[in-house]
Design an enzyme around this catalytic site. Structure first.
Site, mmCIF file in Angstrom:
data_model
loop_
_atom_site.group_PDB
_atom_site.id
_atom_site.type_symbol
_atom_site.label_atom_id
_atom_site.label_comp_id
_atom_site.label_asym_id
_atom_site.label_seq_id
_atom_site.Cartn_x
_atom_site.Cartn_y
_atom_site.Cartn_z
ATOM 1 C CD1 TRP A 94 -3.906 7.753 5.583
ATOM 2 C CD2 TRP A 94 -5.660 9.092 5.905
ATOM 3 N NE1 TRP A 94 -4.715 7.152 6.525
ATOM 4 C CE2 TRP A 94 -5.807 7.964 6.736
ATOM 5 C CE3 TRP A 94 -6.645 10.069 5.932
ATOM 6 C CZ2 TRP A 94 -6.880 7.788 7.594
ATOM 7 C CZ3 TRP A 94 -7.726 9.907 6.788
ATOM 8 C CH2 TRP A 94 -7.835 8.779 7.606
ATOM 9 C CB CYS A 95 -5.107 12.446 8.897
ATOM 10 S SG CYS A 95 -6.115 13.492 9.960
ATOM 11 C CE1 TYR A 96 -6.255 21.022 5.815
ATOM 12 C CE2 TYR A 96 -7.716 20.733 7.705
ATOM 13 C CZ TYR A 96 -7.023 21.566 6.835
ATOM 14 O OH TYR A 96 -7.089 22.926 6.990
#
Length: 471
Positions: free
Chosen positions: A169-171
């Site tokens: 989920w981390c950009y």
């Protein structure tokens, strides 16, 4: 010319000839009683003269608006990583300064608050990190997926194991992914694991391998760590460089260069024999950070901060121990002793939070922000000894209230402090020596005169009574 006899006629202190005076027992007793009374009263007057008298008043704070209030602190965070620990400050006017680094010192500690190394220097972590321009749609899988079951096996097998701890989920993890896979593929082609085997690039999904990431104290995503095996010592370091493919490949080649191929092959055979017993290498200790020696001008916020990482709030624990927290300039012991001469309880509240621990039990609460509310009052002690008054010390005392509150954002440790618009002024009011001398002379003359008058009038009264009886 004025004669001597005319000059004597203006004498206001004429003396009675000694031949006309007569000593008596009553007079001797009077003299003794008067001397004792004078000694007693003189002692009381001397004690009063030597006693320090102070006046306490509450006045409007005279500090200039442009002055910054110094804050000295030493706070230990056993569960906050050194690489992400940051201090933000703000004032009542809304001026914010984020991630101060010039006036802050960081030291690595373990979960027992014991130091684990020298002072931590962030180095290039603060610079702008370059990312690659590789297309995301390229389906390149060059790195090996690791889990809690095979992590130790690969760390045994390769002298250098470089791991990308990420979260889907981390950009920033998604921006790193194409460059990481391309770099892993390039390194695999240049240093084949089957024939060379000196280095391997791998990845760990921290949303799936929660315990493995917690074991390695992963707090920000992505975290790139390279594990080296040197004579049985299993150490790891973090990578803070650029994240494009070329930079990653160059860094990996620099790590491999000092390791000869032939030497590694013989060492690898020995490792494979020794690894049959299933022994596991100890995981790195959970790290923490100790922050100290700060001078900041406003509200204090300590948090995990990075311009190229994401954080999982459920994994952040802001428990801390306040070793020291005080406002204003440090007061030397000598000045503090002089101040206590004027007012005994001075200096009792300038570090009220020092030595207190604020611990969040991870099994009970998550996403918890620890907030401290401080009311700071300035106290000035002015000494009046000598020819002029001078300020002895300037102290900031405070009261504190602390609380743990649930947060929907990344947990932080906050220190809200409000400066009182009033200040306490303590002024020494010494008595002058001339006033003391005047009182002493008045005591000597007054006591003797009063006793002499009482005795003289008593004798006269007794004589009159005796004469009345005779008639």
């Amino acid at each position: 010319m004025i004669s001597t006899s005319k000059l004597k006629s203006v004498d206001f202190y004429r003396k009675i000839p000694r031949d006309l005076t007569e000593a008596s027992l009553s007079g001797a007793g009077l003299s003794i009683v008067a001397a004792l009374a004078m000694m007693f009263l003189f002692g009381m007057e001397l004690s009063h003269y030597l006693t320090v008298n102070t006046t306490t008043s509450v006045i409007v704070d005279k500090s200039s608006d442009g002055d910054f209030l110094r804050i000295d602190f030493n706070i230990s965070f056993p569960a906050l990583s050194c690489e992400f620990a940051a201090v933000d400050v703000s004032d009542v006017l809304g001026t914010n300064r984020l991630n101060i680094t010039k006036t802050i010192r960081k030291f690595s500690i373990d979960h027992n608050l014991n130091p684990t190394g020298s002072e931590f220097h962030s180095g290039s972590v603060m610079h702008y990190i370059k990312h690659g321009d590789e297309a995301v749609e390229e389906a390149v899988e060059g790195s090996v997926s690791l889990t809690g079951r095979n992590f130790d096996h690969y760390s045994h097998q390769f002298p250098i194991l470089v791991v990308n701890f990420y979260a889907p989920w981390c950009y920033w993890s998604n921006r790193l992914k194409p460059s990481w896979e391309m770099a892993a593929k390039t390194i695999r082609e240049r240093y084949d694991p089957e024939f060379d085997g000196r280095i391997l690039l791998a990845k760990v999904d921290c949303t799936e391998e929660i315990e493995l990431c917690r074991r390695h104290h992963i707090q920000g995503y992505p975290s790139i760590q390279y594990f080296s095996d040197d004579h049985g010592q299993h150490d790891h370091e973090s990578y803070y460089g650029d994240r494009d493919t070329d930079s990653l490949v160059k860094t990996m080649e620099n790590l491999v260069a000092p390791i000869p191929v032939e030497q590694h092959k013989s060492a690898l055979e020995n490792k494979q024999e020794n690894s049959k017993d299933g022994a596991k290498r100890p995981a790195p200790l959970t790290g923490g950070v100790e922050l100290k020696d700060m001078c900041v001008p406003g509200n204090l916020v300590i948090a995990a901060r990075s311009g190229s990482h994401s954080f999982d709030s459920s994994q952040m624990n802001m428990s801390h121990v306040i070793n020291h927290l005080s406002f204003g300039m440090k007061v030397s012991p000598k000045l503090m002793n002089d101040a206590k001469r004027l007012i005994p309880y001075i200096g009792r509240s300038h570090d009220r939070l020092s030595g207190r621990a604020f611990i969040n039990e991870r099994g009970v609460d998550a996403n918890v922000t620890i907030e401290h509310y401080l009311q700071v009052v300035k106290t000035e002690v002015v000494s009046g000894r000598g020819s002029a008054e001078h300020k002895l010390i300037e102290e900031y005392e405070y009261t504190a209230h602390s609380s743990l509150v649930q947060s929907i954002y990344i947990p932080v440790a906050k220190f809200h402090f409000e400066l009182s618009p009033m200040q306490v002024l303590i002024t020494e009011s010494p008595r002058s020596f001339s006033h003391f001398l005047t009182n002493v002379c008045a005591i000597i003359g007054g006591v003797a005169g009063i006793l002499d008058s009482i005795l003289h009038n008593t004798l006269r009264l007794m004589k009159k009574v005796e004469l009345g009886k005779n008639f």
